[in-house]
Design a protein around this motif. Structure first.
Motif, PDB file in Angstrom:
ATOM      1  N   HIS A   1      41.509  31.232  26.089  1.00 55.77           N
ATOM      2  CA  HIS A   1      42.443  32.132  26.455  1.00 55.77           C
ATOM      3  C   HIS A   1      41.865  33.264  26.399  1.00 55.77           C
ATOM      4  CE1 HIS A   1      42.510  32.455  22.454  1.00 55.77           C
ATOM      5  NE2 HIS A   1      43.299  31.541  22.218  1.00 55.77           N
ATOM      6  N   HIS A   2      42.831  33.871  27.398  1.00 58.94           N
ATOM      7  CA  HIS A   2      42.232  35.499  27.755  1.00 58.94           C
ATOM      8  C   HIS A   2      42.126  36.239  26.180  1.00 58.94           C
ATOM      9  CE1 HIS A   2      42.690  39.057  29.914  1.00 58.94           C
ATOM     10  NE2 HIS A   2      43.089  39.373  28.925  1.00 58.94           N
ATOM     11  N   ALA A   3      42.417  36.102  25.283  1.00 59.81           N
ATOM     12  CA  ALA A   3      42.596  36.654  23.870  1.00 59.81           C
ATOM     13  C   ALA A   3      41.367  36.299  23.237  1.00 59.81           C
ATOM     14  CB  ALA A   3      43.691  36.500  23.000  1.00 59.81           C
ATOM     15  N   GLY A   4      40.694  34.795  23.960  1.00 63.20           N
ATOM     16  CA  GLY A   4      39.987  34.305  23.035  1.00 63.20           C
ATOM     17  C   GLY A   4      38.791  34.776  23.429  1.00 63.20           C
ATOM     18  N   ARG A   5      38.737  34.762  25.091  1.00 60.36           N
ATOM     19  CA  ARG A   5      37.476  34.948  25.915  1.00 60.36           C
ATOM     20  C   ARG A   5      36.950  36.265  25.461  1.00 60.36           C
ATOM     21  NH1 ARG A   5      39.177  32.425  31.259  1.00 60.36           N
ATOM     22  NH2 ARG A   5      36.655  32.137  32.054  1.00 60.36           N
ATOM     23  N   GLY A   6      38.196  37.675  25.508  1.00 58.14           N
ATOM     24  CA  GLY A   6      38.024  38.562  25.671  1.00 58.14           C
ATOM     25  C   GLY A   6      36.965  39.620  23.699  1.00 58.14           C
ATOM     26  N   GLN A   7      37.198  37.893  23.037  1.00 65.46           N
ATOM     27  CA  GLN A   7      36.226  38.505  22.000  1.00 65.46           C
ATOM     28  C   GLN A   7      35.310  38.618  22.236  1.00 65.46           C
ATOM     29  OE1 GLN A   7      39.161  36.096  19.105  1.00 65.46           O
ATOM     30  NE2 GLN A   7      38.953  37.893  18.225  1.00 65.46           N
ATOM     31  N   ILE A   8      34.963  37.645  23.119  1.00 66.10           N
ATOM     32  CA  ILE A   8      33.289  37.325  22.715  1.00 66.10           C
ATOM     33  C   ILE A   8      32.117  38.291  23.700  1.00 66.10           C
ATOM     34  CG2 ILE A   8      31.546  35.993  23.669  1.00 66.10           C
ATOM     35  CD1 ILE A   8      33.164  34.518  21.220  1.00 66.10           C
ATOM     36  N   PRO A   9      31.523  39.440  22.988  1.00 65.95           N
ATOM     37  CA  PRO A   9      30.237  40.035  23.741  1.00 65.95           C
ATOM     38  C   PRO A   9      29.312  39.224  24.677  1.00 65.95           C
ATOM     39  CG  PRO A   9      29.836  39.620  21.186  1.00 65.95           C
ATOM     40  CD  PRO A   9      30.876  39.564  21.741  1.00 65.95           C
ATOM     41  N   GLN A  10      28.858  40.415  25.790  1.00 67.01           N
ATOM     42  CA  GLN A  10      27.818  40.069  26.493  1.00 67.01           C
ATOM     43  C   GLN A  10      26.481  39.495  25.980  1.00 67.01           C
ATOM     44  OE1 GLN A  10      27.234  40.377  29.761  1.00 67.01           O
ATOM     45  NE2 GLN A  10      29.871  40.611  30.004  1.00 67.01           N
ATOM     46  N   ARG A  11      26.381  38.802  26.701  1.00 69.14           N
ATOM     47  CA  ARG A  11      24.573  37.275  26.470  1.00 69.14           C
ATOM     48  C   ARG A  11      24.048  38.792  25.291  1.00 69.14           C
ATOM     49  NH1 ARG A  11      21.329  34.124  29.801  1.00 69.14           N
ATOM     50  NH2 ARG A  11      22.797  33.292  29.834  1.00 69.14           N
ATOM     51  N   GLY A  12      23.206  39.126  23.928  1.00 71.03           N
ATOM     52  CA  GLY A  12      22.520  40.065  24.076  1.00 71.03           C
ATOM     53  C   GLY A  12      23.534  41.547  22.921  1.00 71.03           C
ATOM     54  N   GLY A  13      24.959  41.103  22.788  1.00 66.20           N
ATOM     55  CA  GLY A  13      25.822  42.094  22.446  1.00 66.20           C
ATOM     56  C   GLY A  13      25.716  41.494  20.902  1.00 66.20           C
ATOM     57  N   ALA A  14      26.029  42.646  19.940  1.00 62.17           N
ATOM     58  CA  ALA A  14      26.355  42.214  18.506  1.00 62.17           C
ATOM     59  C   ALA A  14      28.074  41.122  17.620  1.00 62.17           C
ATOM     60  CB  ALA A  14      26.138  42.887  17.991  1.00 62.17           C
ATOM     61  N   ILE A  15      27.461  40.642  17.328  1.00 60.55           N
ATOM     62  CA  ILE A  15      28.874  39.985  16.793  1.00 60.55           C
ATOM     63  C   ILE A  15      29.190  39.595  15.283  1.00 60.55           C
ATOM     64  CG2 ILE A  15      28.411  37.504  16.893  1.00 60.55           C
ATOM     65  CD1 ILE A  15      30.538  36.882  18.295  1.00 60.55           C
ATOM     66  N   THR A  16      30.251  39.330  14.660  1.00 57.62           N
ATOM     67  CA  THR A  16      30.760  39.809  13.489  1.00 57.62           C
ATOM     68  C   THR A  16      31.378  37.760  13.536  1.00 57.62           C
ATOM     69  OG1 THR A  16      29.631  41.384  12.595  1.00 57.62           O
ATOM     70  CG2 THR A  16      30.804  39.809  10.932  1.00 57.62           C
ATOM     71  N   LEU A  17      30.659  36.726  12.888  1.00 55.63           N
ATOM     72  CA  LEU A  17      31.802  35.845  12.730  1.00 55.63           C
ATOM     73  C   LEU A  17      31.968  35.752  10.858  1.00 55.63           C
ATOM     74  CD1 LEU A  17      28.539  32.990  14.309  1.00 55.63           C
ATOM     75  CD2 LEU A  17      31.467  34.317  15.053  1.00 55.63           C
ATOM     76  N   GLY A  18      33.378  34.757  11.157  1.00 55.72           N
ATOM     77  CA  GLY A  18      33.526  35.137   9.499  1.00 55.72           C
ATOM     78  C   GLY A  18      34.061  33.482   9.025  1.00 55.72           C
ATOM     79  N   LEU A  19      33.947  33.041   7.632  1.00 53.17           N
ATOM     80  CA  LEU A  19      33.706  31.879   7.673  1.00 53.17           C
ATOM     81  C   LEU A  19      34.697  31.465   5.896  1.00 53.17           C
ATOM     82  CD1 LEU A  19      32.732  29.051   8.032  1.00 53.17           C
ATOM     83  CD2 LEU A  19      31.090  29.133   7.053  1.00 53.17           C
ATOM     84  N   HIS A  20      35.774  30.772   6.482  1.00 51.19           N
ATOM     85  CA  HIS A  20      36.443  30.858   4.923  1.00 51.19           C
ATOM     86  C   HIS A  20      35.725  30.374   3.982  1.00 51.19           C
ATOM     87  CE1 HIS A  20      39.637  30.166   2.446  1.00 51.19           C
ATOM     88  NE2 HIS A  20      40.609  30.936   2.828  1.00 51.19           N
ATOM     89  N   PRO A  21      35.956  30.805   3.089  1.00 55.46           N
ATOM     90  CA  PRO A  21      35.338  29.914   1.803  1.00 55.46           C
ATOM     91  C   PRO A  21      35.417  28.297   1.644  1.00 55.46           C
ATOM     92  CG  PRO A  21      36.054  32.553   0.941  1.00 55.46           C
ATOM     93  CD  PRO A  21      36.080  32.058   2.128  1.00 55.46           C
ATOM     94  N   SER A  22      36.636  28.361   1.653  1.00 56.08           N
ATOM     95  CA  SER A  22      36.809  26.716   1.706  1.00 56.08           C
ATOM     96  C   SER A  22      36.381  25.634   3.332  1.00 56.08           C
ATOM     97  CB  SER A  22      38.414  26.502   1.108  1.00 56.08           C
ATOM     98  OG  SER A  22      39.386  27.031   3.011  1.00 56.08           O
ATOM     99  N   ASP A  23      36.571  26.676   3.874  1.00 63.53           N
ATOM    100  CA  ASP A  23      35.170  25.467   5.019  1.00 63.53           C
ATOM    101  C   ASP A  23      34.116  25.864   4.912  1.00 63.53           C
ATOM    102  OD1 ASP A  23      37.777  25.079   6.266  1.00 63.53           O
ATOM    103  OD2 ASP A  23      37.921  27.174   7.112  1.00 63.53           O
ATOM    104  N   THR A  24      33.471  26.252   3.446  1.00 65.82           N
ATOM    105  CA  THR A  24      31.883  26.200   3.438  1.00 65.82           C
ATOM    106  C   THR A  24      31.841  25.150   3.117  1.00 65.82           C
ATOM    107  OG1 THR A  24      32.050  29.192   3.512  1.00 65.82           O
ATOM    108  CG2 THR A  24      30.039  27.643   2.184  1.00 65.82           C
ATOM    109  N   ILE A  25      31.359  24.447   4.097  1.00 65.33           N
ATOM    110  CA  ILE A  25      30.232  23.495   3.173  1.00 65.33           C
ATOM    111  C   ILE A  25      29.398  22.822   3.210  1.00 65.33           C
ATOM    112  CG2 ILE A  25      29.844  20.426   4.112  1.00 65.33           C
ATOM    113  CD1 ILE A  25      32.395  21.144   6.452  1.00 65.33           C
TER     114      ILE A  25
END
Lengths: 292, 372
Positions: B341-365
């Motif tokens: 969806h629109h908001a989701g696509r807006g969060q992804i930078p161009q190829r080569g752009g910096a990105i920070t990803l979050g992972l909840h501790p309870s999803d850390t397998i």
């Protein structure tokens, strides 16, 4: 825009036409051979049966009027039916084994079925004559086992003819049966068992019906081949079992009566065609490649 | 003979289902072990899926349950009866085969009536049963049709009706939906689930499609190379894979080697990740990064979220979601899914752009890197 499309269509049509030409060219040698070696002699045969110094149906009238012919036709048909039945009973288990054994054993069983094919019918018929005669191996064994005191008449009668013909015709039954059985998916048999069908029930309701194309094809093949069998009944029948094929040969060899022989041949051919047509309407699936 | 078969039928209508106990089952073909000491208890009425890649032994196990093959060792129990040596036609199991295995020379009605007629049930009684079974799979009035006239989905339903018409206490299904197209397969999954609820029969379902197993099962048994590697409810299996194989086989995860840092933390390069789960006691570790558990986070991050930073390596548009590949600091390439969806696509930078990803501790397998 239109031009290349039209061109493509033309070339497609052209290639279709040349493909058709190639098709007929490739077929031509076989068609010519059939026409020259089968259709022409048959036409000649048919003409000969009705032409003796002018058109006549005398040869056919004799076929109907003289009881000898009716008896011989009846005997030939009965013997041919018996051959179908005997080879079916003997061949069904063999074909079943071949269809369900591991591939190594399958090769062996089918090999044993097919090897006799490579020996001439004449040789096999003489071999049976030797085996079945009064002092032959079979009679000696029967006496040694105490099953009989005197030699049993196994040749020069219908028994001998039946035994030898069954042996010679068996491959013609086994191979179509095998072809049909091999096509029956193993899963259907498993399904029948899982649904509560015991071995006999599953055989009767699933396996046997699905092997019917092979049963019909094999039976018709053996029946039709039996109708025209000559060498074996001549050798082992001792002149007592007068089949249609022998009538034909006698009319030519003894009486030099080609007209009568031709008439019998045409009548026999008509019978065969009628039977094939009947089998085709009764079991269309045995004749067509598409099934399941 | 007659009395016996009638007894069986009577039994079946009494109890709707039976428990299945697989005890120490092994199948050897020479040196090859198709099944290696498999033990599994299936509760009465349970929907149990056998999930595994091809060659994992799931079909061997189903063959033995159906009675089509004998095990080299071990036994099979239905309730308190040892059926290891019982032939298939005395087991009273409804089996649905992968290719339907409908009898081509019979009509739909005759196919469905087969189990009843094999049990010598009077025609007056089986007619109604056949109609009821066909109604249940929404093929009412198809009795006189020939099998050749049916579509794939309809054949599947006939096979199902035939397997349930005699009220079996146990139903086996061998990848029954694998030949159907995706949409039909998904609607059939929902129908099978509902049908299982109505019939209440114990069901063993073989599949290599994890989504199918997750959708329908009460529990899933994961097989690998002839061994059971985990038996759990769909949610527990997905959220708590117990080893490397399950973590990589279930879901869409990237496995990345991590360093142990204390009792509940691991590190990838300079990033330290906290897990609410207990870590394997010893040995090298892997983190299973499931694509849908990773979210795009602001560089500062929200409190409590594990953070991973990297650059976008590739973005693949896949309809309902984008699959984004990111190269983390220190080398490993991982992937995650972002809604399209629109908001989701807006969060992804161009190829080569910096990105920070979050992972909840309870999803850390975290799983052991050692196989098994």
């Amino acid at each position: 825009m239109i031009a290349p499309l039209a061109k493509a269509q033309t070339s497609l049509r052209d290639s279709g036409r040349s493909e058709e030409l190639l098709f007929w060219l490739l077929l031509a040698p076989a068609l010519l051979m059939v026409a020259a070696l089968l259709l022409a002699p048959l036409t000649w045969l048919a003409l000969q049966s009705v032409w003796e110094n002018g058109f006549t149906l005398e040869n056919y009238r004799r076929l109907v009027v003289e009881p000898l012919y009716a008896r011989s036709f009846a005997l030939t048909f009965r013997l041919s039916l018996e051959m179908s039945a005997v080879t079916l009973l003997l061949g069904y288990p063999v074909a079943y084994a071949a269809a369900h054994l591991s591939s190594r054993w399958r090769v062996l069983v089918l090999g044993l079925v097919v090897v006799p094919f490579w020996t001439s019918v004449l040789v096999r018929s003489y071999a049976w004559l030797v085996l079945l005669q009064r002092t032959g191996v079979v009679n000696k064994m029967l006496q040694a086992l105490g099953l009989t005191n005197a030699p049993v008449m196994l040749v020069n009668n219908e028994i001998g003819v039946t035994i030898a013909m069954a042996h010679i015709l068996l491959p013609f039954m086994v191979l179509p049966l095998f072809a049909a059985m091999e096509k029956i998916p193993e899963e259907l048999i498993r399904a029948a068992a899982s649904l509560g069908g015991g071995p006999l029930y599953t055989f009767r309701r699933v396996y046997l019906p699905l092997s019917m194309p092979g049963v019909i094809a094999g039976s018709v093949l053996v029946f039709v081949l039996s109708l025209g069998f000559y060498v074996t009944p001549e050798l082992l029948g001792g002149g007592r079992t007068l089949l249609v094929s022998m009538l034909i040969s006698r009319n030519i060899q003894l009486y030099d009566h080609w007209g009568a022989a031709s008439a019998i041949s045409v009548a026999l051919l008509a019978c065969v065609l009628a039977i094939l047509a009947l089998a085709r309407t009764l079991a269309p699936s045995a004749w067509s490649a598409e099934d399941r | 003979m007659l009395a016996r078969t009638n007894d069986v039928v009577h039994d079946m209508t009494e109890n709707a289902s039976v428990g299945v106990s697989i005890r120490g089952l092994s199948v050897h073909y020479g040196a090859f072990r198709a099944l290696d000491n498999v033990s599994l208890d299936i509760a009465p009425g349970e929907f149990m899926s056998l999930l595994g890649p091809s060659g994992s032994g799931k079909t061997s196990l189903l063959s033995i349950l159906g009675g089509f093959a004998a095990p080299s060792a071990g036994s099979i129990w239905f309730g308190d009866a040892d059926v290891t040596l019982t032939p298939p036609h005395r087991r009273g199991i409804g089996v649905v085969f992968q290719n339907y295995a409908l009898f081509p020379h019979m009509t739909v009605g005759e196919n469905v009536a087969f189990p009843l007629r094999a049990r010598r049930i009077a025609k007056s009684a089986w007619r109604a049963e056949v109609r009821r079974a066909l109604d249940l799979v929404e093929l009412g009035g198809f009795e006189e049709r020939s099998v050749a006239q049916l579509s794939g989905g309809q054949r599947q339903r006939v096979a199902l009706a035939r397997a349930i018409v005699f009220h079996p206490k146990l139903i086996l299904m061998d990848e029954p939906l694998s030949a159907l197209d995706k949409q039909l397969r998904e609607s059939m999954q929902i129908e099978l689930r509902a049908l299982h609820g109505r019939l209440g029969a114990t069901t063993v379902y073989v599949t290599h499609d994890q989504r199918e197993a997750l959708t329908m099962s009460n529990r899933i048994a994961v097989l690998k190379a002839g061994r059971l590697v985990q038996v759990d409810t769909p949610e527990r299996l997905y959220e708590n894979p117990q080893n490397r194989f399950v973590a990589s086989f279930i879901g869409e995860a990237t496995l990345v080697p991590v360093q142990r840092v204390g009792t509940d933390c691991v590190s990838i390069g300079s990033a330290v990740l906290r897990s609410t789960r207990s870590l394997p006691a010893s040995g090298p570790l892997l983190i299973a990064l499931q694509t849908e558990k990773l979210v795009v986070a602001s560089p500062g991050g929200e409190a409590g979220l594990n953070l991973l930073s990297g650059v976008v390596a590739d973005v693949i548009y896949q309809g309902e979601s984008l699959r984004v590949f990111a190269q983390l600091e220190g080398g490993p390439v991982i992937s995650f899914r972002q809604p399209s969806h629109h908001a989701g696509r807006g969060q992804i930078p161009q190829r080569g752009g910096a990105i920070t990803l979050g992972l909840h501790p309870s999803d850390t397998i975290i799983v052991s890197a050692e196989d098994g």
